[in-house]
Design a protein around this motif. Structure first.
Motif, PDB file in Angstrom:
ATOM      1  N   PRO A  65      -6.821   3.699 -10.547  1.00  0.00           N
ATOM      2  CA  PRO A  65      -7.232   4.164  -9.217  1.00  0.00           C
ATOM      3  C   PRO A  65      -8.070   3.144  -8.443  1.00  0.00           C
ATOM      4  O   PRO A  65      -7.956   3.043  -7.229  1.00  0.00           O
ATOM      5  CB  PRO A  65      -8.042   5.423  -9.527  1.00  0.00           C
ATOM      6  CG  PRO A  65      -7.536   5.876 -10.859  1.00  0.00           C
ATOM      7  CD  PRO A  65      -7.210   4.640 -11.607  1.00  0.00           C
ATOM      8  N   GLU A  66      -8.950   2.383  -9.170  1.00  0.00           N
ATOM      9  CA  GLU A  66      -9.782   1.414  -8.458  1.00  0.00           C
ATOM     10  C   GLU A  66      -8.940   0.310  -7.824  1.00  0.00           C
ATOM     11  O   GLU A  66      -9.215  -0.154  -6.715  1.00  0.00           O
ATOM     12  CB  GLU A  66     -10.823   0.817  -9.405  1.00  0.00           C
ATOM     13  CG  GLU A  66     -10.278  -0.055 -10.519  1.00  0.00           C
ATOM     14  CD  GLU A  66      -9.699   0.752 -11.667  1.00  0.00           C
ATOM     15  OE1 GLU A  66      -9.138   0.145 -12.599  1.00  0.00           O
ATOM     16  OE2 GLU A  66      -9.794   1.996 -11.630  1.00  0.00           O
ATOM     17  N   GLN A  67      -7.869  -0.110  -8.536  1.00  0.00           N
ATOM     18  CA  GLN A  67      -6.956  -1.079  -7.947  1.00  0.00           C
ATOM     19  C   GLN A  67      -6.145  -0.457  -6.817  1.00  0.00           C
ATOM     20  O   GLN A  67      -5.821  -1.112  -5.830  1.00  0.00           O
ATOM     21  CB  GLN A  67      -6.012  -1.627  -9.017  1.00  0.00           C
ATOM     22  CG  GLN A  67      -6.667  -2.560 -10.017  1.00  0.00           C
ATOM     23  CD  GLN A  67      -7.027  -3.903  -9.414  1.00  0.00           C
ATOM     24  OE1 GLN A  67      -6.450  -4.323  -8.405  1.00  0.00           O
ATOM     25  NE2 GLN A  67      -8.005  -4.573 -10.022  1.00  0.00           N
ATOM     26  N   GLY A  68      -5.818   0.819  -6.966  1.00  0.00           N
ATOM     27  CA  GLY A  68      -5.056   1.507  -5.933  1.00  0.00           C
ATOM     28  C   GLY A  68      -5.768   1.560  -4.610  1.00  0.00           C
ATOM     29  O   GLY A  68      -5.154   1.437  -3.541  1.00  0.00           O
ATOM     30  N   SER A  69      -7.105   1.727  -4.645  1.00  0.00           N
ATOM     31  CA  SER A  69      -7.853   1.764  -3.388  1.00  0.00           C
ATOM     32  C   SER A  69      -7.815   0.420  -2.683  1.00  0.00           C
ATOM     33  O   SER A  69      -7.721   0.341  -1.453  1.00  0.00           O
ATOM     34  CB  SER A  69      -9.302   2.186  -3.664  1.00  0.00           C
ATOM     35  OG  SER A  69      -9.934   1.252  -4.537  1.00  0.00           O
ATOM     36  N   LEU A  70      -7.870  -0.667  -3.461  1.00  0.00           N
ATOM     37  CA  LEU A  70      -7.778  -1.999  -2.852  1.00  0.00           C
ATOM     38  C   LEU A  70      -6.387  -2.226  -2.249  1.00  0.00           C
ATOM     39  O   LEU A  70      -6.256  -2.787  -1.158  1.00  0.00           O
ATOM     40  CB  LEU A  70      -8.072  -3.069  -3.904  1.00  0.00           C
ATOM     41  CG  LEU A  70      -9.498  -3.108  -4.466  1.00  0.00           C
ATOM     42  CD1 LEU A  70      -9.599  -4.146  -5.577  1.00  0.00           C
ATOM     43  CD2 LEU A  70     -10.489  -3.418  -3.344  1.00  0.00           C
ATOM     44  N   ALA A  71      -5.348  -1.803  -2.959  1.00  0.00           N
ATOM     45  CA  ALA A  71      -3.984  -1.968  -2.446  1.00  0.00           C
ATOM     46  C   ALA A  71      -3.767  -1.143  -1.193  1.00  0.00           C
ATOM     47  O   ALA A  71      -3.148  -1.601  -0.221  1.00  0.00           O
ATOM     48  CB  ALA A  71      -2.973  -1.568  -3.526  1.00  0.00           C
ATOM     49  N   LEU A  72      -4.296   0.098  -1.197  1.00  0.00           N
ATOM     50  CA  LEU A  72      -4.146   0.950  -0.020  1.00  0.00           C
ATOM     51  C   LEU A  72      -4.859   0.349   1.185  1.00  0.00           C
ATOM     52  O   LEU A  72      -4.327   0.365   2.305  1.00  0.00           O
ATOM     53  CB  LEU A  72      -4.708   2.343  -0.320  1.00  0.00           C
ATOM     54  CG  LEU A  72      -4.579   3.372   0.795  1.00  0.00           C
ATOM     55  CD1 LEU A  72      -3.120   3.591   1.161  1.00  0.00           C
ATOM     56  CD2 LEU A  72      -5.227   4.693   0.383  1.00  0.00           C
ATOM     57  N   ALA A  73      -6.030  -0.218   0.956  1.00  0.00           N
ATOM     58  CA  ALA A  73      -6.758  -0.867   2.056  1.00  0.00           C
ATOM     59  C   ALA A  73      -5.979  -2.064   2.587  1.00  0.00           C
ATOM     60  O   ALA A  73      -5.926  -2.308   3.803  1.00  0.00           O
ATOM     61  CB  ALA A  73      -8.138  -1.296   1.574  1.00  0.00           C
ATOM     62  N   ALA A  74      -5.353  -2.818   1.677  1.00  0.00           N
ATOM     63  CA  ALA A  74      -4.560  -3.975   2.105  1.00  0.00           C
ATOM     64  C   ALA A  74      -3.358  -3.540   2.929  1.00  0.00           C
ATOM     65  O   ALA A  74      -3.010  -4.163   3.944  1.00  0.00           O
ATOM     66  CB  ALA A  74      -4.110  -4.773   0.885  1.00  0.00           C
ATOM     67  N   VAL A  75      -2.711  -2.447   2.496  1.00  0.00           N
ATOM     68  CA  VAL A  75      -1.554  -1.945   3.242  1.00  0.00           C
ATOM     69  C   VAL A  75      -1.970  -1.457   4.621  1.00  0.00           C
ATOM     70  O   VAL A  75      -1.314  -1.757   5.631  1.00  0.00           O
ATOM     71  CB  VAL A  75      -0.858  -0.825   2.455  1.00  0.00           C
ATOM     72  CG1 VAL A  75       0.227  -0.165   3.305  1.00  0.00           C
ATOM     73  CG2 VAL A  75      -0.247  -1.366   1.174  1.00  0.00           C
ATOM     74  N   CYS A  76      -3.051  -0.693   4.706  1.00  0.00           N
ATOM     75  CA  CYS A  76      -3.518  -0.181   6.003  1.00  0.00           C
ATOM     76  C   CYS A  76      -3.891  -1.314   6.934  1.00  0.00           C
ATOM     77  O   CYS A  76      -3.591  -1.285   8.139  1.00  0.00           O
ATOM     78  CB  CYS A  76      -4.708   0.751   5.788  1.00  0.00           C
ATOM     79  SG  CYS A  76      -4.297   2.287   4.937  1.00  0.00           S
ATOM     80  N   SER A  77      -4.562  -2.348   6.396  1.00  0.00           N
ATOM     81  CA  SER A  77      -4.937  -3.499   7.225  1.00  0.00           C
ATOM     82  C   SER A  77      -3.702  -4.237   7.724  1.00  0.00           C
ATOM     83  O   SER A  77      -3.629  -4.648   8.892  1.00  0.00           O
ATOM     84  CB  SER A  77      -5.821  -4.444   6.412  1.00  0.00           C
ATOM     85  OG  SER A  77      -6.110  -5.616   7.145  1.00  0.00           O
ATOM     86  N   ALA A  78      -2.707  -4.387   6.849  1.00  0.00           N
ATOM     87  CA  ALA A  78      -1.475  -5.081   7.257  1.00  0.00           C
ATOM     88  C   ALA A  78      -0.716  -4.269   8.292  1.00  0.00           C
ATOM     89  O   ALA A  78      -0.135  -4.836   9.235  1.00  0.00           O
ATOM     90  CB  ALA A  78      -0.604  -5.338   6.029  1.00  0.00           C
ATOM     91  N   GLU A  79      -0.679  -2.941   8.147  1.00  0.00           N
ATOM     92  CA  GLU A  79       0.016  -2.099   9.125  1.00  0.00           C
ATOM     93  C   GLU A  79      -0.639  -2.173  10.492  1.00  0.00           C
ATOM     94  O   GLU A  79       0.031  -2.116  11.525  1.00  0.00           O
ATOM     95  CB  GLU A  79       0.046  -0.647   8.640  1.00  0.00           C
ATOM     96  CG  GLU A  79       1.050  -0.396   7.521  1.00  0.00           C
ATOM     97  CD  GLU A  79       1.065   1.059   7.092  1.00  0.00           C
ATOM     98  OE1 GLU A  79       0.012   1.725   7.237  1.00  0.00           O
ATOM     99  OE2 GLU A  79       2.115   1.535   6.628  1.00  0.00           O
ATOM    100  N   ALA A  80      -1.958  -2.289  10.522  1.00  0.00           N
ATOM    101  CA  ALA A  80      -2.660  -2.386  11.802  1.00  0.00           C
ATOM    102  C   ALA A  80      -2.339  -3.689  12.515  1.00  0.00           C
ATOM    103  O   ALA A  80      -2.299  -3.743  13.748  1.00  0.00           O
ATOM    104  CB  ALA A  80      -4.164  -2.265  11.582  1.00  0.00           C
ATOM    105  N   ALA A  81      -2.082  -4.744  11.740  1.00  0.00           N
ATOM    106  CA  ALA A  81      -1.806  -6.055  12.341  1.00  0.00           C
ATOM    107  C   ALA A  81      -0.325  -6.291  12.600  1.00  0.00           C
ATOM    108  O   ALA A  81       0.031  -7.124  13.429  1.00  0.00           O
ATOM    109  CB  ALA A  81      -2.351  -7.165  11.434  1.00  0.00           C
TER     110      ALA A  81
END
Length: 413
Positions: A366-382
């Motif tokens: 789960p701790e890695q999942g939160s980092l991956a989810l943040a990366a995906v959300c940041s990439a989607e915004a850009a």
């Protein structure tokens, strides 16, 4: 093949299009543009039917007037040429209610009425006792009054072709100058340019058709028989009529087709590498499943289904993602000279490909999942087309490569 098939087939196509547009005609009857568009479907449909030799014979027997169908076809073609010019004026004007547009439309309609009145009068004064389904123009080229009717009809047809060519070509040049500094053109501009170009070609074909007809008639006046030239033009005018219909319909319906068919098809094609990976791996247990679209679904619905499924697949895999893999792939892409958008997509592609393999054997983190989810959300915004970018990153990588990361290495397919 039936001798009227060359005429009935395009008439059936135009008739089907007219039936499809019938509800829109009923709803928008008050719109002059809507009425004109539907008239431009009805008129050539009627013209093709009345030009067919079996129909000519049937009309002549039904009315008892020999060669009446020829007069009807000539009148229909005159109205068709007028309606084409009227629609071009409506499209080009800022408003159909402006004084200049109304004045030009009145001029076209008045000219059309004058020509039709003259055609009817000359036909009534002439003598055409012998039924000529195929060579009416050249057979009666030397008949008093009828010869004048033929010349008037053909000159009007050629003049309409010249006017259409000038209007469409000048409009094309205006669009080219207006969009010269734009990086991308709208679907409306592209559809309008395609339609105008088709109209220019069709109008030039009509000019050639009318000129050849006049040449065959002039040859009759000179005592020569060039009927073969006249007879060879029948398929030519059928194709020209269909081209005019296409040229008028593309600007009207092209933007919707581009937005609802062409762009979704391009999106489906661009997502193919990523969709292939999703289809092979499937969704992890516990993730949401979406019912596939029916076989008759349009490209929009198929694209929406695939994007939703891919997005859900990515979110479900986040708990199996390793952010170090993404960082390593991102740095590798940057060192290779990739742009920021491409490097981000390459990192995500490597991360999810590795996560898909880890999901089979390694427990979720789960701790890695939160980092991956943040990366995906940041990439989607850009990047609003993130899924397409990730799919292209998967397609660009030749064969298989290994991404080194702290604690081991993962294969990117």
């Amino acid at each position: 093949m039936h001798e009227g098939a060359d005429y009935y087939l395009p008439a059936a196509v135009l008739g089907a299009a007219l039936l499809v547009k019938l509800p829109a005609l009923v709803r928008g009857w008050r719109s002059a543009t809507v009425r004109t568009v539907n008239a431009l479907l009805l008129l050539p449909c009627a013209g093709f039917v009345l030009s067919s030799p079996p129909t000519i014979t049937a009309v002549n027997r039904l009315t008892g007037i020999s060669n009446l169908s020829a007069l009807l076809v000539h009148c229909i073609l005159t109205v068709y040429a007028c309606a084409s010019l009227v629609l071009l004026d409506y499209w080009r004007a800022e408003s159909v209610d402006c004084a200049r547009t109304r004045r030009r439309v009145r001029v076209w309609k008045a000219g059309c009425c004058v020509v039709i009145t003259a055609l009817v009068g000359l036909f009534a004064l002439g003598e055409v006792p012998v039924e000529r389904p195929r060579d009416f123009d050249t057979y009666y080229a030397t008949t008093p009054f009828i010869s004048a009717m033929l010349v008037l009809y053909l000159l009007g047809y050629v003049a309409a072709g010249v006017a259409t060519t000038v209007v469409c070509w000048s409009w094309l040049l205006d669009i080219g100058r207006r969009t010269a500094g734009q990086e991308t053109r709208t679907a409306g501009d592209r559809s309008l340019q395609i339609g105008l170009l088709v109209l220019v070609i069709a109008a030039l074909a009509n000019i050639v058709f009318g000129s050849f007809k006049l040449t065959a008639i002039a040859a009759r006046w000179a005592g020569r028989d060039w009927d073969a030239l006249n007879e060879s033009l029948s398929p030519f005018i059928s194709a020209s009529g269909m081209m005019i219909g296409v040229g008028l319909l593309v600007p009207a319906y092209g933007p919707a087709l581009i937005d609802r068919v062409w762009h979704p098809l391009l999106g489906i094609r661009a997502l193919r590498p990523l969709w292939r990976l999703v289809s092979v791996s499937g969704l992890p247990p516990g993730s949401r499943m979406f019912l596939p679209p029916p076989w008759y679904a349009g490209p929009e619905q198929v694209l929406l289904y695939r994007m939703t499924t891919i997005h859900d697949w990515m979110l479900a895999l986040c708990v199996h993602c390793t952010d170090e893999v993404r960082e390593a792939a991102y740095r590798q892409a940057k060192e290779s000279g990739a742009a920021e958008r491409e490097a981000v997509a390459a990192g995500l592609a490597a991360m999810f490909t590795a996560a898909e393999a880890r999901a089979r054997t390694v427990p979720p983190a789960p701790e890695q999942g939160s980092l991956a989810l943040a990366a995906v959300c940041s990439a989607e915004a850009a990047d609003r087309d993130l899924l397409v970018s990730v799919s292209r990153a998967l397609a660009v990588a030749p064969g298989r490569r290994r991404i080194a990361a702290p604690g081991g290495s993962f294969e990117c397919r």
